[in-house]
Design a protein around this motif. Structure first.
Motif, PDB file in Angstrom:
ATOM      1  N   HIS A  26      -3.161  10.835 -17.516  1.00 19.29           N
ATOM      2  CA  HIS A  26      -1.734  11.020 -17.775  1.00 19.29           C
ATOM      3  C   HIS A  26      -0.912  10.116 -16.852  1.00 19.29           C
ATOM      4  O   HIS A  26       0.079   9.499 -17.276  1.00 19.29           O
ATOM      5  N   ARG A  27      -1.327  10.015 -15.628  1.00 15.82           N
ATOM      6  CA  ARG A  27      -0.638   9.149 -14.664  1.00 15.82           C
ATOM      7  C   ARG A  27      -0.706   7.697 -15.108  1.00 15.82           C
ATOM      8  O   ARG A  27       0.287   6.955 -15.035  1.00 15.82           O
TER       9      ARG A  27
ATOM     10  N   VAL B 269       6.035   1.550 -17.831  1.00 15.58           N
ATOM     11  CA  VAL B 269       6.878   0.628 -17.053  1.00 15.58           C
ATOM     12  C   VAL B 269       6.115  -0.660 -16.741  1.00 15.58           C
ATOM     13  O   VAL B 269       6.449  -1.389 -15.809  1.00 15.58           O
ATOM     14  N   GLY B 270       5.072  -0.926 -17.538  1.00 15.35           N
ATOM     15  CA  GLY B 270       4.381  -2.200 -17.444  1.00 15.35           C
ATOM     16  C   GLY B 270       3.391  -2.328 -16.306  1.00 15.35           C
ATOM     17  O   GLY B 270       3.010  -3.445 -15.947  1.00 15.35           O
TER      18      GLY B 270
ATOM     19  N   ARG C 262       0.834  -1.203   0.000  1.00 17.42           N
ATOM     20  CA  ARG C 262       0.000   0.000   0.000  1.00 17.42           C
ATOM     21  C   ARG C 262       0.864   1.246   0.000  1.00 17.42           C
ATOM     22  O   ARG C 262       1.912   1.287   0.640  1.00 17.42           O
ATOM     23  N   GLN C 263       0.420   2.235  -0.739  1.00 15.96           N
ATOM     24  CA  GLN C 263       1.165   3.483  -0.910  1.00 15.96           C
ATOM     25  C   GLN C 263       2.573   3.196  -1.432  1.00 15.96           C
ATOM     26  O   GLN C 263       3.555   3.773  -0.970  1.00 15.96           O
ATOM     27  N   ALA C 264       2.638   2.293  -2.394  1.00 15.02           N
ATOM     28  CA  ALA C 264       3.938   1.916  -2.970  1.00 15.02           C
ATOM     29  C   ALA C 264       4.523   3.090  -3.750  1.00 15.02           C
ATOM     30  O   ALA C 264       3.821   3.785  -4.487  1.00 15.02           O
TER      31      ALA C 264
ATOM     32  N   THR D 151       7.966  10.657  -9.261  1.00  8.16           N
ATOM     33  CA  THR D 151       7.642   9.656  -8.249  1.00  8.16           C
ATOM     34  C   THR D 151       6.133   9.567  -8.126  1.00  8.16           C
ATOM     35  O   THR D 151       5.446  10.577  -7.962  1.00  8.16           O
ATOM     36  N   ILE D 152       5.602   8.352  -8.223  1.00  7.25           N
ATOM     37  CA  ILE D 152       4.166   8.118  -8.159  1.00  7.25           C
ATOM     38  C   ILE D 152       3.884   7.142  -7.023  1.00  7.25           C
ATOM     39  O   ILE D 152       4.592   6.148  -6.855  1.00  7.25           O
ATOM     40  N   TYR D 153       2.849   7.437  -6.236  1.00  7.33           N
ATOM     41  CA  TYR D 153       2.448   6.559  -5.149  1.00  7.33           C
ATOM     42  C   TYR D 153       1.187   5.795  -5.560  1.00  7.33           C
ATOM     43  O   TYR D 153       0.209   6.381  -6.039  1.00  7.33           O
ATOM     44  N   LEU D 154       1.214   4.488  -5.368  1.00  8.11           N
ATOM     45  CA  LEU D 154       0.140   3.605  -5.788  1.00  8.11           C
ATOM     46  C   LEU D 154      -0.669   3.158  -4.573  1.00  8.11           C
ATOM     47  O   LEU D 154      -0.106   2.796  -3.542  1.00  8.11           O
TER      48      LEU D 154
END
Length: 319
Positions: free
Chosen positions: A274-275, A282-283, A231-233, A241-244
């Motif tokens: 866009h995100r 990156v797959g 969570r919040q990877a 930098t993107i948080y998932l």
């Protein structure tokens, strides 16, 4: 009003203590000012300029008739360095919850202190408590208990509907951490609804950052066949930098949960698209579930998630 008393009130932002007066003027100056309705006794030994009174309800105690900031300073003057603002008052000082009219000022002080409750003032004596870091910090010039302890202490005092949101907000705003809250809870072995607080802290420690994520964790995204989501990877895509929300790393699937009011703004929708495109480079496949579907059809959402994960090849872990 005696000019010496007036000077003390100016320097004290409208407040003065008996001790301060007795250093520079005879006690009758206070008595005269009170008889002339120029001075009000807020607490034993603590007086305020009558102009500070805002509520005209004479049935209320004087401390409840002044602005909250004045009431807190008066309470601390009454404690004379032996107490810190705590519990619901501390949450207000920390900016998490404004105290509504009628709620008292809360103070914590070391066990053995002689202070006691007064109208509109509740005091609590704590063993091993010291008016110094790390138990007490200064915010806005006022001594206040640390936030993690204040949140734990307030758990039984708050309406049930408000409890999770305050802790989630504090963690999301980086004011505290789940680990600090767990440590604070260990300091309070007896409290009502302790099990519910412990369960919430477990979810926060697992990375849940909203009531919807907690609900999804408990009812949809755990159990047989489900991977252990991160969570919040944190993922780097080029310079960004993107948080998932929930990342199945081996399958490179990001599960995003939309809140009840998400995506009402076309600009926000464009940002999301866009995100998604960046993550695709990156797959990483982004799968979104709406608030409505998650709550109304949890079994269906679970089946769809498992089906999507089953179709994905397993990738090496992202470094």
């Amino acid at each position: 009003m005696d000019p010496r008393l007036r000077d003390l009130l100016v320097r004290g932002d409208g407040l003065v203590t008996r001790r301060d007066v007795m250093r520079v003027a005879p006690w009758w100056t206070v008595q005269t000012a009170r008889r002339a309705d120029r001075l009000v006794r807020l607490l034993p030994g603590v007086y305020g300029d009558a102009a500070l009174i805002r509520d005209t309800d004479a049935d209320l105690p004087p401390l409840a008739r002044v602005e909250p900031e004045v009431a807190r300073r008066a309470a601390l003057a009454y404690a004379d360095g032996r107490a810190a603002l705590s519990r619901l008052t501390a949450l207000d000082v920390w900016g998490l919850r404004r105290q509504p009219p009628g709620e008292p000022v809360y103070l914590d002080l070391p066990r053995g202190s002689g202070l006691r409750d007064r109208p509109h003032l509740l005091v609590r004596r704590r063993s091993g408590f010291a008016i110094a870091p790390p138990q007490v910090v200064t915010r806005g010039g006022l001594p206040v208990t640390r936030l993690d302890r204040a949140l734990v202490d307030c758990w039984p005092l708050l309406p049930m509907v408000d409890r999770p949101g305050l802790l989630i907000r504090a963690v999301n705003d980086r004011l505290t951490t789940p680990q600090r809250l767990v440590t604070a809870l260990a300091e309070v072995p007896r409290m009502s609804d302790r099990a519910a607080l412990r369960a919430l802290l477990d979810r926060l420690a697992a990375g849940c950052r909203s009531p919807l994520e907690i609900w999804g964790h408990d009812h949809v995204f755990t159990g047989p066949g489900m991977p252990t989501f991160t969570r919040q990877a944190r993922v780097r895509v080029g310079a960004r930098t993107i948080y998932l929300d929930m990342f199945a790393e081996a399958e490179r699937v990001d599960i995003e949960l939309d809140g009840a009011t998400s995506h009402g703004d076309p600009t926000e929708r464009e940002i999301d698209l866009h995100r998604h495109a960046l993550l695709a480079t990156v797959g990483i496949l982004v799968v979104r579930f709406t608030h409505r579907r998650l709550l109304a059809k949890p079994a269906q959402v679970r089946q769809e998630t498992l089906a999507i994960l089953a179709t994905r090849p397993r990738y090496p872990m992202i470094k």
